[in-house]
Structure formats: structure tokens, C-alpha cells
Design an enzyme around this catalytic site. Structure first.
Site, PDB file in Angstrom:
ATOM      1  N   HIS A 121      24.345 -30.159   3.943  1.00 64.35           N
ATOM      2  CA  HIS A 121      25.051 -29.025   3.314  1.00 64.35           C
ATOM      3  C   HIS A 121      26.174 -28.559   4.230  1.00 64.35           C
ATOM      4  CE1 HIS A 121      25.840 -25.018   1.723  1.00 64.35           C
ATOM      5  NE2 HIS A 121      25.285 -25.445   0.594  1.00 64.35           N
ATOM      6  N   GLU A 123      27.380 -25.715   4.961  1.00 61.23           N
ATOM      7  CA  GLU A 123      27.079 -24.591   5.869  1.00 61.23           C
ATOM      8  C   GLU A 123      26.289 -25.082   7.091  1.00 61.23           C
ATOM      9  OE1 GLU A 123      25.226 -20.974   4.158  1.00 61.23           O
ATOM     10  OE2 GLU A 123      24.078 -20.930   6.022  1.00 61.23           O
ATOM     11  N   ASN A 218      21.816 -22.684  -3.930  1.00 64.87           N
ATOM     12  CA  ASN A 218      21.006 -21.507  -4.228  1.00 64.87           C
ATOM     13  C   ASN A 218      20.608 -21.461  -5.702  1.00 64.87           C
ATOM     14  OD1 ASN A 218      22.694 -19.182  -5.623  1.00 64.87           O
ATOM     15  ND2 ASN A 218      24.072 -20.301  -4.267  1.00 64.87           N
ATOM     16  N   SER A 260      27.288 -18.174  -6.867  1.00 63.11           N
ATOM     17  CA  SER A 260      28.687 -18.539  -7.124  1.00 63.11           C
ATOM     18  C   SER A 260      29.014 -18.519  -8.614  1.00 63.11           C
ATOM     19  CB  SER A 260      28.988 -19.917  -6.518  1.00 63.11           C
ATOM     20  OG  SER A 260      28.005 -20.845  -6.887  1.00 63.11           O
TER      21      SER A 260
HETATM   22  S1  SF4 Z   1      26.358 -13.399   0.849  1.00 62.40           S
HETATM   23 FE1  SF4 Z   1      26.943 -15.189  -0.389  1.00 62.40          FE
HETATM   24  S2  SF4 Z   1      28.503 -16.237   0.818  1.00 62.40           S
HETATM   25 FE2  SF4 Z   1      27.448 -14.808   2.181  1.00 62.40          FE
HETATM   26  S3  SF4 Z   1      25.843 -15.993   3.120  1.00 62.40           S
HETATM   27 FE3  SF4 Z   1      24.942 -15.064   1.325  1.00 62.40          FE
HETATM   28  S4  SF4 Z   1      25.191 -16.566  -0.322  1.00 62.40           S
HETATM   29 FE4  SF4 Z   1      26.565 -17.179   1.352  1.00 62.40          FE
END
Ligand code: SF4
Length: 298
Positions: A121, A123, A218, A260
Site C-alpha cells: 500500500h 501509505e 478502507n 474516499s
Molecule cells: S483521516 Fe483520511 S486521509 Fe487522514 S489518515 Fe485517516 S483515512 Fe487517511
């Protein structure tokens, strides 16, 4: 048919801020986003329609300015982009920065870094690319394969379900009773809220609809969570994917959505379901009237 929404669902502040920064910048100058700003095709199409370039590789960038997504990037990658003479704009979510800082702190204090998340991923790559040594775990088997260390420093990808994270941290403790295991909880609050709300929702409904991109981590986690409590769970990207046959004899239909998923897409799904429920209600009233006419009470 009753339609209910999860208490927390849809786009998080991190994604909203990243999209706002991309749109604002693109109004002033040509912009390319490096990587998927979000794993949601509806949002990506909207960005393309505003003339924003989307590239996976810095070598293909044709604008002076590039935007790094909310998922963040490693220093190594950021420097590589800067060395190409590009202006780098970071839309990295502040909670991803928190995870990066937590990891840096653990490594500086001598802990062997373990990241609970998906190895490939974006991230997780951003978290690990600057490290000389690390492990990424996502299953019991991964924990079994860990090598013994005197101290482990554990963090999580921000979008992992916290109960899975806690379970894996427990397994590390069990497998290495002699080692020190220090865990910093870096699962973000919006993920926790959406996961908890999905559990509540799935317990109340006959059918659960999870809205989100096909590649959204997610969203997949929300599908898994709902499936633990509800037998009829469907993952869709937009209202166009809904099928009437999914709702046979469904009294309550629940809606949730990944971080998202745009509000407009959620609204479109809710509207489709409400229209369908209204048609069902008319049909069932007509059936009842016909029955009463055919078999009047004596
Ligand atoms: S708030 Fe949204 S963008 Fe920030 S870490 Fe959590 S899922 Fe990722």
C-alpha cells in the site's frame, strides 16, 4: 423497506483537504498528482476533467508542480521528485504525518520497526522506504515469521481496523514474551469512527451497502466488518451498480462508505434506494387492495 445510514461514513477531512488543495492549485497553475490522490474512480474522473494530470511515475510528469497525495511519501521519494526540478506540494494527511513521526521516534529509540498494514500500500511504502530494516505484518502467519528482537516498536497503517491491530500486537507479545513490545496506536480517528459505525449498522440491517472505490483499502475493510454481522453485504462504486434483486424481503437496508467516497455518490445511492422503496410500497399497497377486493371480509 427502511433505509438507514451509518452514523459516520464517507469522505474524511484528510481526503477533503487533499482534493481542495489540488483544485485550488490547478486554478492557478498546471498540476500533476503523483499517485492516486484517492482510491475512488469518481473523484479521479472529476480531477481529470479539471485538467489535472495523474501520473504514477515522476519521470512522466509534464508540469512544474506535483502534488503528493494524502497517503504521504518517504523522504527518499520526495527528494527524488525534487531532484527532477519539480515543485513539490504535499497533501499528506496530518494523521499520516503522525504515523511517520511515531515510527521515526521508535526507530530513534532503538526499537525494531513493525508496521501493521499492507506491504504494497502506498501509505506503508511511504512509511518504510526510508528505513534500513523493518517488518510489515498483516496476519498471524506474518507474526509467526518475525525474527526475535530485544524490542519491537509497532505502529499501524492509518486505515487498519483497530481490533485486528490489537490482536496482532497481542500475538507479538505472546510470541516474544522476553522482548519489549511498544505499540503506538496510529489508526486514524475517522477510520475508527467508520469501523465502529459499520458494526452498529450491520447489526441492524438485512442488507448492507458499502460504497467505495474498487481499490480502496478502507472500503474493503468496511465490507469485511459488515460481513461479520450481516449476511447480505454488497460493495458498490456508484448507484449504477445497485441491483433490485438484492433487496428481496429486506426490511432494513444500511448504507456506509469509505473515506474516499464523495457525498454526491452516497446521496445518489440513497436516492436510488428511496425511490426503489417507494415503488415497493406502492406495489405492496396495490397487492393488498386487490387481495381485499378478491376476498372481502364477510
Ligand atoms: S483521516 Fe483520511 S486521509 Fe487522514 S489518515 Fe485517516 S483515512 Fe487517511
Amino acid at each position: 423497506m427502511k433505509i438507514i445510514r451509518a452514523e459516520h461514513l464517507g469522505m474524511c477531512f484528510g481526503v477533503k483537504n487533499a482534493i481542495a488543495l489540488a483544485l485550488e492549485t490547478a486554478r492557478r497553475e498546471p498540476l500533476t498528482i503523483l499517485g492516486d490522490l484517492v482510491h475512488n474512480e469518481t473523484v479521479l474522473m472529476e480531477l481529470r476533467s479539471r485538467g489535472i494530470g495523474l501520473e504514477q511515475n515522476a519521470a512522466a510528469v509534464a508540469t512544474r508542480t506535483v502534488l503528493i497525495t494524502a497517503h504521504g511519501a518517504s523522504e527518499h521519494r520526495l527528494n527524488g521528485v525534487r531532484q527532477r526540478g519539480l515543485n513539490v506540494l504535499e497533501a499528506t494527511c496530518r494523521l499520516v504525518h503522525v504515523a511517520h513521526r511515531s515510527l521515526t521516534k521508535l526507530v530513534a529509540e532503538g526499537y525494531h520497526p513493525v508496521i501493521i498494514g499492507k506491504r504494497d500500500h502506498v501509505e506503508v511504502r511511504g512509511m518504510t522506504e526510508d528505513l534500513a530494516e523493518f517488518d510489515v505484518v498483516l496476519s498471524e502467519e506474518d507474526v509467526t515469521n518475525l525474527r526475535e528482537r530485544s524490542c519491537f516498536g509497532v505502529i499501524a497503517q492509518t486505515t487498519q481496523p483497530i481490533d485486528r491491530v490489537r490482536q496482532l500486537v497481542g500475538l507479538i507479545h505472546e510470541k516474544f514474551p522476553e522482548s519489549e513490545v511498544r505499540f503506538i496506536d496510529t489508526v486514524c480517528q475517522p477510520t475508527k469512527q467508520r469501523q465502529n459505525a459499520a458494526i452498529e449498522l450491520a447489526q441492524k440491517c438485512d442488507v448492507a451497502i458499502v460504497i467505495g472505490g474498487a481499490h480502496s483499502n478502507n472500503t474493503h475493510e468496511l465490507v469485511k466488518t459488515c460481513s461479520r454481522f450481516c449476511l447480505r453485504v454488497h460493495h458498490i462504486q456508484t448507484a449504477d451498480n445497485l441491483r433490485e434483486e438484492w433487496f428481496v424481503r429486506a426490511e432494513t437496508v444500511g448504507i456506509t462508505a469509505g473515506t474516499s467516497t464523495p457525498d454526491a455518490v452516497i446521496h445518489g445511492v440513497e436516492l436510488w434506494l428511496k425511490n426503489f422503496a417507494a415503488r415497493l410500497a406502492v406495489h405492496s399497497n396495490q397487492t393488498k387492495e386487490a387481495y381485499d377486493l378478491a376476498f372481502p371480509v364477510a
